[in-house]
Design a protein around this motif. Structure first.
Motif, PDB file in Angstrom:
ATOM      1  N   GLU A 217       0.771  -1.004   0.113  1.00  0.00           N
ATOM      2  CA  GLU A 217      -0.157   0.126  -0.036  1.00  0.00           C
ATOM      3  C   GLU A 217       0.923   1.415  -0.009  1.00  0.00           C
ATOM      4  O   GLU A 217       1.775   1.364   0.916  1.00  0.00           O
ATOM      5  CB  GLU A 217      -1.004   0.063   1.138  1.00  0.00           C
ATOM      6  CG  GLU A 217      -2.118   0.990   1.046  1.00  0.00           C
ATOM      7  CD  GLU A 217      -2.816   0.873  -0.016  1.00  0.00           C
ATOM      8  OE1 GLU A 217      -2.757   1.946  -0.882  1.00  0.00           O
ATOM      9  OE2 GLU A 217      -3.687   0.003   0.074  1.00  0.00           O
ATOM     10  N   HIS A 218       0.642   2.093  -0.834  1.00  0.00           N
ATOM     11  CA  HIS A 218       1.139   3.446  -0.963  1.00  0.00           C
ATOM     12  C   HIS A 218       0.259   4.502  -1.266  1.00  0.00           C
ATOM     13  O   HIS A 218       0.786   5.761  -1.964  1.00  0.00           O
ATOM     14  CB  HIS A 218       2.471   3.161  -2.027  1.00  0.00           C
ATOM     15  CG  HIS A 218       1.996   3.232  -3.337  1.00  0.00           C
ATOM     16  ND1 HIS A 218       1.762   1.861  -3.967  1.00  0.00           N
ATOM     17  CD2 HIS A 218       1.795   3.699  -4.478  1.00  0.00           C
ATOM     18  CE1 HIS A 218       1.181   1.688  -5.048  1.00  0.00           C
ATOM     19  NE2 HIS A 218       1.474   2.960  -5.348  1.00  0.00           N
ATOM     20  N   ASP A 219      -0.828   4.338  -1.072  1.00  0.00           N
ATOM     21  CA  ASP A 219      -1.867   5.619  -1.622  1.00  0.00           C
ATOM     22  C   ASP A 219      -1.793   6.500  -0.475  1.00  0.00           C
ATOM     23  O   ASP A 219      -2.096   6.429   0.453  1.00  0.00           O
ATOM     24  CB  ASP A 219      -3.285   4.795  -1.558  1.00  0.00           C
ATOM     25  CG  ASP A 219      -4.459   5.873  -2.035  1.00  0.00           C
ATOM     26  OD1 ASP A 219      -4.138   6.939  -2.483  1.00  0.00           O
ATOM     27  OD2 ASP A 219      -5.551   5.284  -2.358  1.00  0.00           O
ATOM     28  N   LYS A 222      -5.173   7.086   1.582  1.00  0.00           N
ATOM     29  CA  LYS A 222      -5.254   6.376   2.631  1.00  0.00           C
ATOM     30  C   LYS A 222      -4.453   6.709   3.754  1.00  0.00           C
ATOM     31  O   LYS A 222      -4.568   6.653   4.846  1.00  0.00           O
ATOM     32  CB  LYS A 222      -4.847   4.736   2.271  1.00  0.00           C
ATOM     33  CG  LYS A 222      -6.276   4.134   1.310  1.00  0.00           C
ATOM     34  CD  LYS A 222      -5.903   2.720   1.346  1.00  0.00           C
ATOM     35  CE  LYS A 222      -6.992   2.209   0.408  1.00  0.00           C
ATOM     36  NZ  LYS A 222      -6.859   0.623   0.098  1.00  0.00           N
ATOM     37  N   GLU A 223      -3.300   7.339   3.670  1.00  0.00           N
ATOM     38  CA  GLU A 223      -2.186   7.768   4.360  1.00  0.00           C
ATOM     39  C   GLU A 223      -2.795   8.965   5.232  1.00  0.00           C
ATOM     40  O   GLU A 223      -2.897   8.903   6.355  1.00  0.00           O
ATOM     41  CB  GLU A 223      -0.857   8.357   3.722  1.00  0.00           C
ATOM     42  CG  GLU A 223       0.043   8.794   4.453  1.00  0.00           C
ATOM     43  CD  GLU A 223       1.333   9.436   3.800  1.00  0.00           C
ATOM     44  OE1 GLU A 223       1.763  10.624   4.331  1.00  0.00           O
ATOM     45  OE2 GLU A 223       1.489   9.194   2.655  1.00  0.00           O
ATOM     46  N   ARG A 249       6.062   4.680  -0.704  1.00  0.00           N
ATOM     47  CA  ARG A 249       6.152   5.568  -1.649  1.00  0.00           C
ATOM     48  C   ARG A 249       7.202   6.277  -1.812  1.00  0.00           C
ATOM     49  O   ARG A 249       7.392   7.031  -2.505  1.00  0.00           O
ATOM     50  CB  ARG A 249       4.837   6.636  -1.279  1.00  0.00           C
ATOM     51  CG  ARG A 249       4.369   7.355  -2.407  1.00  0.00           C
ATOM     52  CD  ARG A 249       3.212   8.113  -2.227  1.00  0.00           C
ATOM     53  NE  ARG A 249       3.409   9.387  -1.399  1.00  0.00           N
ATOM     54  CZ  ARG A 249       2.894   9.211  -0.178  1.00  0.00           C
ATOM     55  NH1 ARG A 249       2.087   8.139   0.166  1.00  0.00           N
ATOM     56  NH2 ARG A 249       3.255  10.188   0.783  1.00  0.00           N
TER      57      ARG A 249
END
Length: 474
Positions: A217-219, A222-223, A249
């Motif tokens: 996950e690197h969105d 969402k962070e 990311r």
């Protein structure tokens, strides 16, 4: 008289040769994923020699038999049992433990974990719950037993009353959520997860599920969502997850920001300190590393995990000598043997005295090498170092001579004439050799398929390295 003796000897050897052939066929079929053919071959080996350990262990790896020990400390006390017989024995054992709920729980968990007698494991958990209907361990164990066996409505009917009787226990709601997920009940799953996080805002797995996170996950959306939620709920774990997204990311600055927020909430929490250490290293903020993390390491308040992670960060940032000192200090005194061994291996690797292979070996899911590992000398196969069918981890050694101070040792997996194509691996490089004397080489195949190599000459460890395929012949 002599002729008759030789003839008799040959007759005695034939069955043993037949066993070896059938075992070899079994191993080859197993490595190719042909389970039924492998089982049939191992059974034919047993028809010739009923106590042959290779065939018996092959059937254990194929989950056709169970290997048991009469004496837990003596591997030679092993005996083997087919699954139907083991299932019957396990069910009788459950019946004998009916008045001992604790033993029922232990035995039921063991059976379900190993998977050889799931029906007996389920029966043990059912009887444990009958004896202890409010015991969280028993109820959750029975719930998961039902779930893994596809009895989803029974699973929901088991865990739901527990959540009603114990509305402050997040465990019940989490396992209810897993059952709802398996049933396709998205609304029920969401409500159960929300309740878990009301009770414990730092529950990592429920947070990951609730926010739809995955390992890569690197969105940034969402962070941001996690960071807002962390601020509202004062959740150090949500900040860590937000930091992890930023790290994936490649945003070291944001990753450190959320790690520091996490540390503000829970400065004594070891997971928080570990994550902050990694984030500081990636941001190359050595001033804070020395000011914050170093005193925590030296305080001795935390487990050896902190020493380990701190050393890893130092090494990754180029401070290898400092990292080695940290590990050596951590391994002093009474520490677990596994930790001490890992420290020795890591220091050897950082010192250039241990190296890995750049290619993963082919390891069967049952845990053995699918093909042998061979030396190659001038393009020709020079001998097997690790045999096909060997249970991993497995080790092998061989002597080597060099005419100069440096040598290359080329390896391949598989041999000419085999059913699978030969896979050249590359070459291990050994330096600092005294040409007049042989060197002792040692390789270890790990469970994950990695291959480790070290070399010694006399009492001296030699410098070793790895040369990838293509460069090994340059």
């Amino acid at each position: 008289m002599k002729a008759r003796s030789n003839s008799s000897s040959r007759r005695r050897r034939r069955p043993l040769a037949g066993v070896a052939i059938w075992n070899s066929i079994g191993v080859v079929n197993a490595t190719q994923g042909k389970r039924d053919e492998a089982v049939a071959a191992f059974k034919k080996a047993l028809a010739v020699s009923p106590q042959d350990r290779t065939a018996l262990d092959g059937l254990v790896q194929m989950r056709e038999m169970v290997k048991l020990l009469r004496n837990a400390k003596d591997p030679n006390s092993a005996f083997y049992m087919d699954l139907p017989t083991f299932g019957q024995m396990a069910m009788r054992q459950v019946q004998q433990l009916v008045n001992d709920p604790e033993q029922l729980l232990n035995y039921g968990e063991q059976l379900l974990r190993e998977g050889y007698a799931p029906e007996a494991g389920l029966a043990a958990m059912q009887r444990a719950v009958e004896a202890r209907p409010d015991d969280a361990r028993a109820v959750i164990g029975l719930t998961m037993a039902y779930r893994t066996q596809g009895k989803l409505e029974e699973a929901r009917a088991t865990i739901t009353p527990f959540t009603e009787k114990h509305p402050e226990d997040p465990r019940g709601f989490f396992f209810l959520a897993t059952v709802c997920n398996a049933l396709g009940d998205a609304e029920g799953e969401r409500k159960a997860l929300d309740r878990v996080l009301e009770l414990d805002p730092n529950a990592q797995q429920p947070l990951g599920i609730r926010f739809g996170l995955n390992d890569a996950e690197h969105d940034p959306a969402k962070e941001s969502e996690l960071a807002r939620w962390a601020e509202e709920r004062k959740s150090w774990m949500a900040y860590i997850l937000a930091s992890n997204i930023a790290r994936k990311r490649g945003d070291a600055k944001a990753a450190l920001k959320w790690a520091e927020k996490s540390y503000e909430i829970a400065p004594e929490n070891e997971d928080v300190v570990l994550h902050l250490t990694a984030a500081l290293g990636e941001a190359r903020d050595f001033e804070k590393m020395v000011r914050i993390v170093k005193p925590l390491v030296e305080s001795g308040k935390y487990s050896k995990r902190l020493n380990w992670n701190y050393a890893q960060v130092l090494q990754q940032t180029g401070l290898t000598d400092d990292a080695i000192r940290v590990l050596r200090d951590a391994a002093q005194g009474e520490v677990p043997p596994d930790f001490k061994a890992a420290v020795v291996q890591t220091i050897e690797a950082w010192s250039g005295e241990l190296t890995g292979c750049g290619v993963r070996l082919e390891v069967h899911q049952a845990g053995f090498l699918q093909r042998p590992v061979l030396l190659t000398i001038d393009g020709e196969e020079g001998g097997i170092v690790l045999a096909a069918g060997a249970k991993v981890p497995t080790a092998g050694g061989f002597p080597w001579r060099s005419k100069g101070p440096e040598t290359r040792i080329q390896l391949q997996q598989g041999e000419s004439g085999g059913s699978l194509e030969v896979q050249p691996l590359g070459a291990f490089v050994v330096k600092g050799i005294e040409p007049a004397n042989p060197i002792d080489c040692h390789i270890v195949a790990q469970q994950d398929g990695s291959l480790l190599f070290r070399a010694r000459q006399g009492n001296r460890n030699l410098k070793v390295g790895w040369m990838p395929l293509g460069l090994d012949k340059a």
